[in-house]
Motif scaffolding. Structure first.
Motif, short mmCIF file in Angstrom:
data_model
loop_
_atom_site.label_atom_id
_atom_site.label_comp_id
_atom_site.label_asym_id
_atom_site.label_seq_id
_atom_site.Cartn_x
_atom_site.Cartn_y
_atom_site.Cartn_z
N ASP A 22 -22.98 -11.84 14.88
CA ASP A 22 -23.20 -10.74 15.82
C ASP A 22 -23.63 -9.47 15.10
OD1 ASP A 22 -22.71 -12.19 18.05
OD2 ASP A 22 -20.62 -11.54 18.28
N THR A 23 -23.06 -9.19 13.96
CA THR A 23 -23.44 -7.98 13.21
C THR A 23 -24.87 -8.08 12.70
OG1 THR A 23 -21.74 -8.94 11.76
CG2 THR A 23 -21.63 -6.58 12.17
N ALA A 25 -27.26 -9.92 14.02
CA ALA A 25 -28.15 -9.86 15.18
C ALA A 25 -28.29 -8.42 15.67
CB ALA A 25 -27.62 -10.75 16.29
N THR A 26 -27.18 -7.68 15.68
CA THR A 26 -27.24 -6.29 16.11
C THR A 26 -28.09 -5.46 15.15
OG1 THR A 26 -25.04 -6.53 17.06
CG2 THR A 26 -25.83 -4.29 16.73
N ALA A 27 -27.91 -5.68 13.86
CA ALA A 27 -28.70 -4.95 12.86
C ALA A 27 -30.18 -5.29 12.99
CB ALA A 27 -28.18 -5.26 11.45
N ALA A 29 -31.74 -6.37 15.69
CA ALA A 29 -32.23 -5.79 16.94
C ALA A 29 -32.49 -4.30 16.78
CB ALA A 29 -31.23 -6.03 18.06
N ARG A 30 -31.59 -3.61 16.10
CA ARG A 30 -31.80 -2.17 15.85
C ARG A 30 -33.03 -1.93 14.98
NH1 ARG A 30 -25.60 -0.74 15.21
NH2 ARG A 30 -25.19 -0.28 17.40
#
Length: 173
Positions: A22-23, A25-27, A29-30
């Motif tokens: 999740d981390t 993927a979030t990074a 995406a950002r």
């Protein structure tokens, strides 16, 4: 994520690449969103020299070749072709009207009578265009200028607004 799925799961046999956490993927995406909203680097498409131009000066003349979109011989040939067509139609209609009074002549027979006339006129026009083109190939025009060069910068404002526009050309000096 689903509560039964562990945070770090093993890759599927169908997908050879490992899954992101999740981390990660979030990074990612950002990063993608930040790249998408980056301003596009501006490259100049034109340059205007701010230096004032001299009105009079010792600048020598520059050749300015005449580059027309349609050659003059082509325009002449097109106009001659339109004239030939109009003449043939007029001749054909005249003959048809004259024959109509004498006998029941069909339009097809009148067209067959006027066809040789149209062919003859077309051949004469083609020969005339070819002769004029041969004469025009030998023509050279030289322009010789002497004296100081004068530069004029005119701004023409031609506003045209509305559904029915009226041109009001104004030359501001």
């Amino acid at each position: 994520m689903h509560p039964d799925t562990p945070a770090e799961s093993t890759p599927d046999p169908l997908h050879p690449y490992s899954r992101m956490s999740d981390t990660e993927a979030t990074a990612e995406a950002r990063r993608i969103i930040a790249d998408a909203y980056q301003p596009v680097p501006q490259m100049p498409t034109a340059y205007r020299d701010p230096a004032p131009l001299p009105v009079y000066g010792p600048t020598p003349p520059v050749p300015q070749p005449d580059r027309r979109i349609v050659p003059a011989w082509a325009v002449g040939t097109a106009v001659a072709g339109i004239g030939v067509a109009a003449t043939c139609v007029g001749l054909g209609c005249g003959i048809w009207l004259a024959c109509k009074g004498f006998a029941a002549v069909t339009l097809t027979s009148v067209l067959f009578v006027t066809l040789p006339i149209a062919a003859l006129v077309a051949v004469v026009t083609t020969i005339g265009s070819a002769v004029r083109a041969v004469k025009a190939t030998r023509t050279e025009t030289h322009h010789h200028y002497s004296g100081p060069v004068r530069l004029e910068n005119n701004t023409i404002t031609a506003p045209a607004y509305g559904l029915i526009a009226r041109n009001r050309n104004e030359l501001n000096r």
